[in-house]
Design a protein around this motif. Structure first.
Motif, PDB file in Angstrom:
ATOM      1  N   ASP A  39      49.066  27.176  46.948  1.00  0.00           N
ATOM      2  CA  ASP A  39      48.445  26.933  45.641  1.00  0.00           C
ATOM      3  C   ASP A  39      46.989  26.487  45.797  1.00  0.00           C
ATOM      4  O   ASP A  39      46.151  26.751  44.937  1.00  0.00           O
ATOM      5  CB  ASP A  39      49.230  25.877  44.850  1.00  0.00           C
ATOM      6  N   VAL A  40      46.706  25.791  46.903  1.00  0.00           N
ATOM      7  CA  VAL A  40      45.310  25.397  47.164  1.00  0.00           C
ATOM      8  C   VAL A  40      44.480  26.662  47.412  1.00  0.00           C
ATOM      9  O   VAL A  40      43.379  26.831  46.870  1.00  0.00           O
ATOM     10  CB  VAL A  40      45.216  24.424  48.367  1.00  0.00           C
ATOM     11  N   ILE A  41      45.033  27.569  48.213  1.00  0.00           N
ATOM     12  CA  ILE A  41      44.326  28.840  48.472  1.00  0.00           C
ATOM     13  C   ILE A  41      44.138  29.589  47.149  1.00  0.00           C
ATOM     14  O   ILE A  41      43.048  30.113  46.864  1.00  0.00           O
ATOM     15  CB  ILE A  41      45.108  29.718  49.488  1.00  0.00           C
ATOM     16  N   ALA A  42      45.173  29.601  46.330  1.00  0.00           N
ATOM     17  CA  ALA A  42      45.088  30.312  45.045  1.00  0.00           C
ATOM     18  C   ALA A  42      43.993  29.707  44.162  1.00  0.00           C
ATOM     19  O   ALA A  42      43.260  30.432  43.466  1.00  0.00           O
ATOM     20  CB  ALA A  42      46.432  30.274  44.330  1.00  0.00           C
TER      21      ALA A  42
ATOM     22  N   GLY B 140      25.717  33.057  54.461  1.00  0.00           N
ATOM     23  CA  GLY B 140      24.853  34.241  54.533  1.00  0.00           C
ATOM     24  C   GLY B 140      25.498  35.494  53.998  1.00  0.00           C
ATOM     25  O   GLY B 140      24.857  36.305  53.347  1.00  0.00           O
ATOM     26  N   ALA B 141      26.815  35.673  54.274  1.00  0.00           N
ATOM     27  CA  ALA B 141      27.443  36.948  53.933  1.00  0.00           C
ATOM     28  C   ALA B 141      28.086  36.951  52.546  1.00  0.00           C
ATOM     29  O   ALA B 141      28.299  38.018  51.967  1.00  0.00           O
ATOM     30  CB  ALA B 141      28.483  37.312  54.984  1.00  0.00           C
ATOM     31  N   GLY B 142      28.440  35.773  52.015  1.00  0.00           N
ATOM     32  CA  GLY B 142      29.009  35.706  50.665  1.00  0.00           C
ATOM     33  C   GLY B 142      30.437  36.218  50.575  1.00  0.00           C
ATOM     34  O   GLY B 142      30.891  36.625  49.502  1.00  0.00           O
ATOM     35  N   PHE B 143      31.179  36.187  51.690  1.00  0.00           N
ATOM     36  CA  PHE B 143      32.559  36.662  51.677  1.00  0.00           C
ATOM     37  C   PHE B 143      33.437  35.685  50.884  1.00  0.00           C
ATOM     38  O   PHE B 143      33.277  34.477  51.005  1.00  0.00           O
ATOM     39  CB  PHE B 143      33.072  36.774  53.120  1.00  0.00           C
ATOM     40  N   PRO B 144      34.390  36.194  50.050  1.00  0.00           N
ATOM     41  CA  PRO B 144      35.211  35.276  49.238  1.00  0.00           C
ATOM     42  C   PRO B 144      36.053  34.332  50.102  1.00  0.00           C
ATOM     43  O   PRO B 144      36.854  34.776  50.930  1.00  0.00           O
ATOM     44  CB  PRO B 144      36.105  36.220  48.425  1.00  0.00           C
ATOM     45  N   THR B 145      35.875  33.045  49.883  1.00  0.00           N
ATOM     46  CA  THR B 145      36.497  32.035  50.747  1.00  0.00           C
ATOM     47  C   THR B 145      38.023  32.042  50.658  1.00  0.00           C
ATOM     48  O   THR B 145      38.719  32.015  51.682  1.00  0.00           O
ATOM     49  CB  THR B 145      35.950  30.644  50.365  1.00  0.00           C
ATOM     50  N   GLY B 146      38.552  32.084  49.437  1.00  0.00           N
ATOM     51  CA  GLY B 146      40.012  32.057  49.271  1.00  0.00           C
ATOM     52  C   GLY B 146      40.657  33.285  49.901  1.00  0.00           C
ATOM     53  O   GLY B 146      41.750  33.199  50.480  1.00  0.00           O
ATOM     54  N   VAL B 147      39.985  34.424  49.819  1.00  0.00           N
ATOM     55  CA  VAL B 147      40.514  35.653  50.434  1.00  0.00           C
ATOM     56  C   VAL B 147      40.582  35.468  51.943  1.00  0.00           C
ATOM     57  O   VAL B 147      41.575  35.796  52.598  1.00  0.00           O
ATOM     58  CB  VAL B 147      39.624  36.872  50.059  1.00  0.00           C
TER      59      VAL B 147
END
Ligand code: L3W
Ligand code: SF4
Length: 426
Positions: free
Chosen positions: A39-42, A54-61
C-alpha cells in the motif's frame, strides 16, 4: 503547498531531530508502518513522484519492480553522489534537514522489504558525512532506526558510505560497483538494479531528493501531491540557481514553474545584465536561451524545447560570457571524469576538448567546427553509458544556438570576449 522540503531550513539548528519533530517529522513513518508495504508503494505510485536525480523515472513503479518472496536480501541505496556541474540541491538538503531523508529511507526500505540501506555520499563533502552520521545516531536512539522500529516488527540498518569522488559513481551501476569495493564503472543494463543490483540482489537506487519527498506524500496524501505541478510531472521540487544571478541558491516550487518566475524570486540576472544562455538540468542537458524563459520547467515542457529537465540545475550565463569558453570548461570536466571503459567516450571526450581549445583560442581551422560535430556524432548514442551523450549535449546545442559566435572566433583569430569581462571564467 510549498515550501515542503525547505520548510525547516530557516530554523536555527534545522538539522536536529527536535526541530524536525516540531515540523511533523516522523509522523509519516508511523502512518507508513501501519500500512502493508504494497500500500505504501501504491501511495507513491498514485502520487506520481518521479525520480529527481536526472531521469525522472516513476518512483513507485521502480519500487514495484522489486520481486517479492524471492528469498534474497533487498537493498535500498540512496544516490547522494551529487556532482553534476551546477547541481547543488542534495548537499544543502542533507545539511539543512537530514531527518527528512532518513525518514524517507525508512519508509522506502519498509515498502521494498529491505533491512539494509546505504547512503552513498561524495567523500569530499565531509560536513555532510558528519551531519548524516549524527542524524542516523539520533534517529536510532529515538527508535526510528534499528530493531523493531516503533514497535512495528520492522528493522532497518542504515550505513552512510563515503565515495572516493568520481562523477561516474553517480551513475547507478558504477555506484553499486564502488559500494561493493570495486573501481566504479557502469555495468551493462539490463539487468537493472531492481532485478540484480548490490551483491546481485534486488536493489532500489534513488536520488536524495526523491527519497526526501516521500514522507510528505505519506503525510498529506497523493491527491495533495498531485495538486501541485502538472499532470505528468506532479509535485514540488528543488531548483538550483547558480552563475550570473543576483541571489543564487535553492528555490522550492511546483514542477512546471518557469525560469522567469524563478529569476524574479532570485533577484534577476546580476547587475542589470541580460540572460544569454542557461542549462535546465546541469551541463549534461542541452543549453537553452532567453527565448525559453517561459517554458514550463517540467519533464515534458523542457523536452519540448529540445532539452531535459535533468537535475533542475539552472546555471545562468549573461551576455558577457563566451559560450565557447563555457562549453570548453564542461568538456574538460567530461574528459577528466570519463571512466575509460568504452572507446567512443574515452577517446572522444579527449578530442572534443582539444578541438574546443583551438576554437576558443581562435586558432582552429575552417573545417574544425564540422570536425567537432562529427566527433559528437561518434560519441552520442555510441557510448556505454549516459556520460558520453552528456558530454556532447552542451556542444551540439551551443553550436545550434550560437554558431555565429563560434565563427567569430575563427574570423578574429582570438576569443572576442576578454577573460576579465567573463567573471565566471576569468
Ligand atoms: C527496472 C526497467 N528499472 C529504467 C530505472 C533505472 C534507473 C532509472 C532511470 O541516468 C540521467 C542521465 C543523466 N526496469 C528500467 C528500470 N529503470 N528502466 O530507472 O534510468 P535511466 O536509464 O532513464 O537514467 P539513469 O541511468 O538513471 C540519469 C542525467 O540523469 N543527469 C545526470 C545527473 C547527475 C547526477 C549527479 O550529479 N549525481 O544526478 C542530468 O541530467 O545524463 O540521463 O534507476 O535503473 N526496465
Ligand atoms: Fe565510461 Fe564514458 Fe563509457 Fe560511460 S560512456 S562507460 S563514462 S567511458
Amino acid at each position: 503547498m510549498t515550501p515542503v522540503l525547505t520548510r525547516t531550513w530557516d530554523e536555527p539548528e534545522s538539522w536536529t531531530l527536535e526541530t524536525y519533530r516540531r515540523h511533523d517529522g516522523y509522523r509519516a513513518l508511523a502512518t507508513a508502518l501501519a500500512m502493508p508495504p504494497d500500500d505504501v508503494i501504491a501511495a507513491v505510485k498514485a502520487a506520481g513522484l518521479r525520480g529527481r536525480g536526472g531521469a525522472g523515472f516513476p518512483t513507485g513503479v521502480k519500487w514495484g519492480y522489486i520481486p517479492q518472496g524471492d528469498g534474497k536480501p533487498h537493498y535500498l541505496v540512496v544516490n547522494a553522489d551529487e556532482s553534476e556541474p551546477g547541481t547543488c540541491k542534495d548537499v544543502p538538503l542533507m545539511m539543512a534537514c537530514p531527518h527528512e531523508l532518513i525518514e524517507g529511507v525508512v519508509i522506502a526500505a519498509y515498502a521494498i522489504r529491505a533491512r539494509q540501506a546505504f547512503i552513498y555520499v561524495r567523500g569530499e563533502v565531509a560536513p555532510v558525512l558528519r551531519r548524516l552520521h549524527a542524524a542516523v545516531a539520533e534517529a536510532a536512539a529515538a527508535g526510528y532506526l534499528g530493531e523493531d522500529i516503533l514497535g512495528s516488527g520492522f528493522s532497518l540498518d542504515v550505513v552512510v558510505h563515503a565515495g572516493a569522488g568520481a562523477y561516474i559513481c553517480g551513475e547507478e551501476t558504477a555506484l553499486l560497483d564502488s559500494l561493493e569495493g570495486r573501481r566504479g564503472q557502469p555495468r551493462l543494463r539490463p539487468p537493472f538494479p531492481a532485478t540484480a543490483g548490490l551483491y546481485a540482489c534486488p536493489t532500489v537506487v534513488n536520488n536524495v531528493e526523491t527519497i526526501a519527498s516521500v514522507p510528505a506524500i505519506l503525510r498529506e496524501g497523493a491527491a495533495w501531491f498531485r495538486s501541485m505541478g502538472t499532470e505528468k510531472s506532479p509535485g514540488f521540487t528543488l531548483y538550483s540557481l547558480s552563475g550570473h544571478v543576483a541571489r543564487p541558491g535553492q528555490y522550492e516550487a511546483p514542477l512546471g514553474t518557469t525560469l522567469r518566475d524563478l529569476l524574479t524570486r532570485a533577484g534577476g540576472v546580476r547587475d542589470g545584465h541580460r540572460l544569454k544562455f542557461w542549462t535546465p538540468g546541469g551541463s549534461s542537458t542541452p543549453i537553452l536561451t532567453a527565448e525559453h524563459l517561459d517554458i514550463p520547467l517540467d519533464y515534458e515542457g523542457v523536452a519540448a524545447a529540445g532539452s531535459m529537465l535533468g537535475t533542475k540545475a539552472l546555471q545562468i550565463f549573461d551576455e558577457t560570457t563566451c559560450v565557447v569558453r563555457a562549453v570548453l570548461r564542461w568538456s574538460e570536466f567530461y574528459a577528466h571524469e570519463s571512466c575509460g571503459k568504452c572507446t567512443p567516450c574515452r577517446e572522444g571526450t579527449f578530442w572534443l576538448t582539444r578541438i574546443l581549445e583551438e576554437l576558443e583560442r581562435g586558432t582552429a581551422g575552417v573545417d574544425d567546427l564540422d570536425k567537432l560535430l562529427d566527433v559528437c556524432d561518434s560519441v552520442a548514442g555510441r557510448s556505454f553509458c549516459a556520460l558520453g551523450d552528456a558530454a556532447t549535449s552542451p556542444i551540439v546545442s551551443s553550436v545550434a544556438h550560437f554558431r555565429d559566435e563560434y565563427l567569430a572566433h575563427l574570423r578574429l583569430g582570438a576569443c572576442p570576449f576578454p577573460p576579465e569581462r567573463s567573471a565566471l571564467f576569468a
